[in-house]
Design a protein around this motif. Structure first.
Motif, PDB file in Angstrom:
ATOM      1  N   GLU A 161       0.835  -1.208   0.000  1.00 43.26           N
ATOM      2  CA  GLU A 161       0.000   0.000   0.000  1.00 43.26           C
ATOM      3  C   GLU A 161       0.869   1.258   0.000  1.00 43.26           C
ATOM      4  O   GLU A 161       0.577   2.230  -0.699  1.00 43.26           O
ATOM      5  CB  GLU A 161      -0.909   0.012   1.235  1.00 43.26           C
ATOM      6  CG  GLU A 161      -1.943  -1.103   1.265  1.00 43.26           C
ATOM      7  CD  GLU A 161      -2.736  -1.079   2.570  1.00 43.26           C
ATOM      8  OE1 GLU A 161      -2.920   0.022   3.119  1.00 43.26           O
ATOM      9  OE2 GLU A 161      -3.159  -2.153   3.023  1.00 43.26           O
ATOM     10  N   ILE A 162       1.943   1.229   0.786  1.00 40.03           N
ATOM     11  CA  ILE A 162       2.807   2.397   0.914  1.00 40.03           C
ATOM     12  C   ILE A 162       3.514   2.694  -0.401  1.00 40.03           C
ATOM     13  O   ILE A 162       3.665   3.859  -0.791  1.00 40.03           O
ATOM     14  CB  ILE A 162       3.839   2.193   2.051  1.00 40.03           C
ATOM     15  CG1 ILE A 162       3.112   2.050   3.378  1.00 40.03           C
ATOM     16  CG2 ILE A 162       4.823   3.347   2.099  1.00 40.03           C
ATOM     17  CD1 ILE A 162       2.099   3.150   3.670  1.00 40.03           C
ATOM     18  N   VAL A 163       3.941   1.670  -1.118  1.00 44.71           N
ATOM     19  CA  VAL A 163       4.604   1.872  -2.410  1.00 44.71           C
ATOM     20  C   VAL A 163       3.671   2.631  -3.350  1.00 44.71           C
ATOM     21  O   VAL A 163       4.071   3.581  -4.033  1.00 44.71           O
ATOM     22  CB  VAL A 163       5.030   0.522  -3.034  1.00 44.71           C
ATOM     23  CG1 VAL A 163       5.470   0.725  -4.484  1.00 44.71           C
ATOM     24  CG2 VAL A 163       6.156  -0.100  -2.220  1.00 44.71           C
ATOM     25  N   ASP A 164       2.414   2.213  -3.374  1.00 42.60           N
ATOM     26  CA  ASP A 164       1.437   2.881  -4.247  1.00 42.60           C
ATOM     27  C   ASP A 164       1.206   4.333  -3.819  1.00 42.60           C
ATOM     28  O   ASP A 164       1.138   5.229  -4.652  1.00 42.60           O
ATOM     29  CB  ASP A 164       0.114   2.109  -4.218  1.00 42.60           C
ATOM     30  CG  ASP A 164      -0.893   2.646  -5.222  1.00 42.60           C
ATOM     31  OD1 ASP A 164      -0.523   2.805  -6.401  1.00 42.60           O
ATOM     32  OD2 ASP A 164      -2.030   2.943  -4.808  1.00 42.60           O
ATOM     33  N   LEU A 165       1.112   4.555  -2.508  1.00 39.91           N
ATOM     34  CA  LEU A 165       0.899   5.912  -2.002  1.00 39.91           C
ATOM     35  C   LEU A 165       2.101   6.809  -2.268  1.00 39.91           C
ATOM     36  O   LEU A 165       1.955   7.974  -2.638  1.00 39.91           O
ATOM     37  CB  LEU A 165       0.609   5.871  -0.492  1.00 39.91           C
ATOM     38  CG  LEU A 165      -0.745   5.308  -0.068  1.00 39.91           C
ATOM     39  CD1 LEU A 165      -0.815   5.163   1.450  1.00 39.91           C
ATOM     40  CD2 LEU A 165      -1.884   6.207  -0.544  1.00 39.91           C
ATOM     41  N   VAL A 166       3.302   6.258  -2.112  1.00 41.07           N
ATOM     42  CA  VAL A 166       4.524   7.038  -2.354  1.00 41.07           C
ATOM     43  C   VAL A 166       4.613   7.434  -3.819  1.00 41.07           C
ATOM     44  O   VAL A 166       4.996   8.568  -4.157  1.00 41.07           O
ATOM     45  CB  VAL A 166       5.779   6.257  -1.914  1.00 41.07           C
ATOM     46  CG1 VAL A 166       7.055   6.942  -2.415  1.00 41.07           C
ATOM     47  CG2 VAL A 166       5.815   6.142  -0.395  1.00 41.07           C
TER      48      VAL A 166
ATOM     49  N   CYS B 227      10.652   4.553  -6.201  1.00 41.22           N
ATOM     50  CA  CYS B 227       9.535   5.255  -6.846  1.00 41.22           C
ATOM     51  C   CYS B 227      10.029   6.440  -7.667  1.00 41.22           C
ATOM     52  O   CYS B 227       9.513   6.724  -8.755  1.00 41.22           O
ATOM     53  CB  CYS B 227       8.531   5.727  -5.798  1.00 41.22           C
ATOM     54  SG  CYS B 227       7.612   4.374  -5.021  1.00 41.22           S
ATOM     55  N   ILE B 228      11.028   7.131  -7.147  1.00 34.91           N
ATOM     56  CA  ILE B 228      11.609   8.262  -7.888  1.00 34.91           C
ATOM     57  C   ILE B 228      12.200   7.756  -9.198  1.00 34.91           C
ATOM     58  O   ILE B 228      12.013   8.368 -10.264  1.00 34.91           O
ATOM     59  CB  ILE B 228      12.695   8.956  -7.037  1.00 34.91           C
ATOM     60  CG1 ILE B 228      12.065   9.657  -5.829  1.00 34.91           C
ATOM     61  CG2 ILE B 228      13.467   9.970  -7.875  1.00 34.91           C
ATOM     62  CD1 ILE B 228      13.073  10.173  -4.831  1.00 34.91           C
TER      63      ILE B 228
END
Length: 494
Positions: free
Chosen positions: A422-427, A461-462
């Motif tokens: 979930e955090i990967v998607d939010l980031v 993510c960047i």
């Protein structure tokens, strides 16, 4: 000035003689009639109505009438209308008019415009600046902490023969202390042949601002005369510099000298209560404010009370103060939102934020920090990310390192709790609203918390976003605008 002409449903008062009905001589209305009319105005709409009358009767260029209009529009914080009245190129623009416009801009938070007007006055060569021009312009330099321009004004005041004027000297003392030039400030003070209460207050306030409380207290004790501003400056200094007990001792001495406290004195005392963590003392200060109606309804006092009650552990009292306030500033809303967050009321903090938006106030960086931290304390990860994106996109708020630290703490906790996907998607979504500086601040925030795992997620993510941009898969500007409008709309109707 077209805005002055329509009829306004706020009629001017009519006296027994009927003067406001404009019963002028056959030669037409004279300036005294216009001045009397302006003096009777109480609201902005009445002032516009009177201005329309003045325009219709050809009195708009009378120097006394222009000065009155400038004062009144400035008092209503309508610098746009004051600027429309002010005409620096016409012969009737005298030094008083220039001074009024410079002062109005300083008083209403536009020091750059104040200095622009001052420079224009000097370049025009006529009229000449007077002893009132320099204090206003020097105060603008203080607001900007612009020492070189302030020193330039000091030298020009000397050349113009105003360097011994008390108002000029008081303004210079404040300027030099504000810019950290203590020696210059003391030199101006020591060379004064006549010192007013304002001179001693400028010295005490300046030393307090530098954190030299002992020197400030010595100057305070030596001052032959003190007013409420002098006393408040010293009380505020003790409150904000870890000496709250002395703040209350000085307050009792102030009362013994029959000096009536003002709203800023009460705010300083409430800060002392925060330092002491004393709910009992805070309630006593609140009772004192209630006994003086002009203090109990003051927006600064109300905001300080919310902060005090929250920090001293009584959210219920903070909410009661907030609900009873007749006027709320942005600082008031921010204080209440932050208080909700500190006490773990994330959902209520968000509800307050939405209510604040409906009231017409525009959120700022403090609002962003308040709502994000409120969500963080309540473990509301998705809500925090959505709010972060919303405020950055719709209000063009530029987050600072403290905002990213709060987000890093929240996201890191969620990863620890097994919500990495979930955090990967939010980031990824967060990175989409950040500029390059924001991305770097986010990485710095991760390092600050020592969260290697979150730093790795952010870096990954960047990298994905950069590859996406290089591959031409970034969305078009139109699509981005549509998404932004949709996001804003979803919060407005939410």
């Amino acid at each position: 000035m077209i805005s002055c002409l329509p009829s306004i449903p706020d009629p001017l008062p009519i006296d027994a003689a009927g003067d406001v009905r404009f019963r002028s001589s056959s030669a037409g209305p004279r300036p005294p009639v216009a001045l009397r009319l302006l003096n009777q105005t109480r609201t902005l709409s009445q002032l516009k109505q009177a201005h329309a009358y003045i325009l219709r009767h050809g009195l708009a260029h009378n120097p006394a009438v222009v000065a009155a209009l400038l004062r009144l529009y400035s008092s209503h914080r309508r610098l746009d209308l004051a600027s429309a009245v002010f005409s620096p190129t016409v012969a009737t623009a005298n030094t008083l008019h220039w001074n009024l416009m410079i002062r109005a801009n300083v008083s209403n938070g536009s020091p750059v415009e104040a200095l622009r007007l001052y420079n224009l006055l000097i370049s025009e060569g006529s009229p000449s600046p007077d002893k009132f021009t320099f204090p206003f312009a020097i105060t603008a330099c203080s607001a900007l902490t612009h020492l070189p321009k302030g020193m330039e004004l000091h030298s020009l005041a000397i050349k113009a023969g105003f360097s011994d004027d008390t108002y000029v000297q008081n303004a210079l003392i404040h300027l030099y202390f504000t810019c950290g030039s203590t020696d210059y400030a003391r030199r101006v003070f020591d060379r004064m042949t006549m010192r007013t209460v304002g001179s001693w207050t400028a010295l005490v306030s300046g030393l307090v601002g530098l954190g030299d409380l002992d020197a400030a207290k010595q100057a305070f004790d030596e001052a032959p005369d003190k007013n409420v501003v002098t006393w408040t400056a010293m009380i505020d200094g003790f409150s904000k510099n870890g000496r709250p007990d002395e703040a209350f001792e000085l307050f009792h001495s102030m009362q013994a000298h029959n000096v009536r406290p003002n709203a800023f004195t009460v705010v300083a005392l409430l800060i002392a209560c925060n330092e002491l963590g004393s709910l009992h003392l805070g309630r006593r200060v609140h009772d004192y404010a209630r006994a003086n109606s002009e203090l109990s309804t003051n927006v600064y006092v109300g905001t300080a009370l919310i902060d005090m009650y929250s920090k001293c552990g009584s959210l219920m009292d903070a909410v009661k103060v907030f609900d009873e306030m007749p006027v709320r500033s942005l600082a008031t809303w921010n204080s209440m939102i932050t208080s909700m967050g500190v006490h773990g009321r994330g959902a209520e903090a968000i509800a307050l934020f939405r209510e604040m938006e409906r009231s017409g106030l525009k959120p700022d960086r403090i609002t962003l920090f308040g709502v994000v931290c409120a969500c963080s304390r309540a473990g509301m990860v998705e809500e925090a990310c959505e709010l972060f994106k919303y405020l950055v996109r719709c209000y063009r708020i530029e987050p600072e390192l403290e905002h990213y630290k709060c987000m890093a703490e929240l996201l890191g906790s969620a990863i620890v709790n097994g919500k990495e996907d979930e955090i990967v998607d939010l980031v990824r979504k967060l990175i989409g609203v950040m500029d390059d500086a924001g991305v770097q601040l986010m990485l710095e925030a991760c390092r600050y918390h020592g969260d290697v795992k979150l730093e790795g997620v952010v870096s990954s993510c960047i990298h994905e976003v950069e590859i996406s941009k290089e591959g031409g898969s970034s969305k078009t500007q139109l699509q981005q605008q549509q998404q932004q409008q949709k996001l804003c709309f979803s919060w407005e109707v939410g």
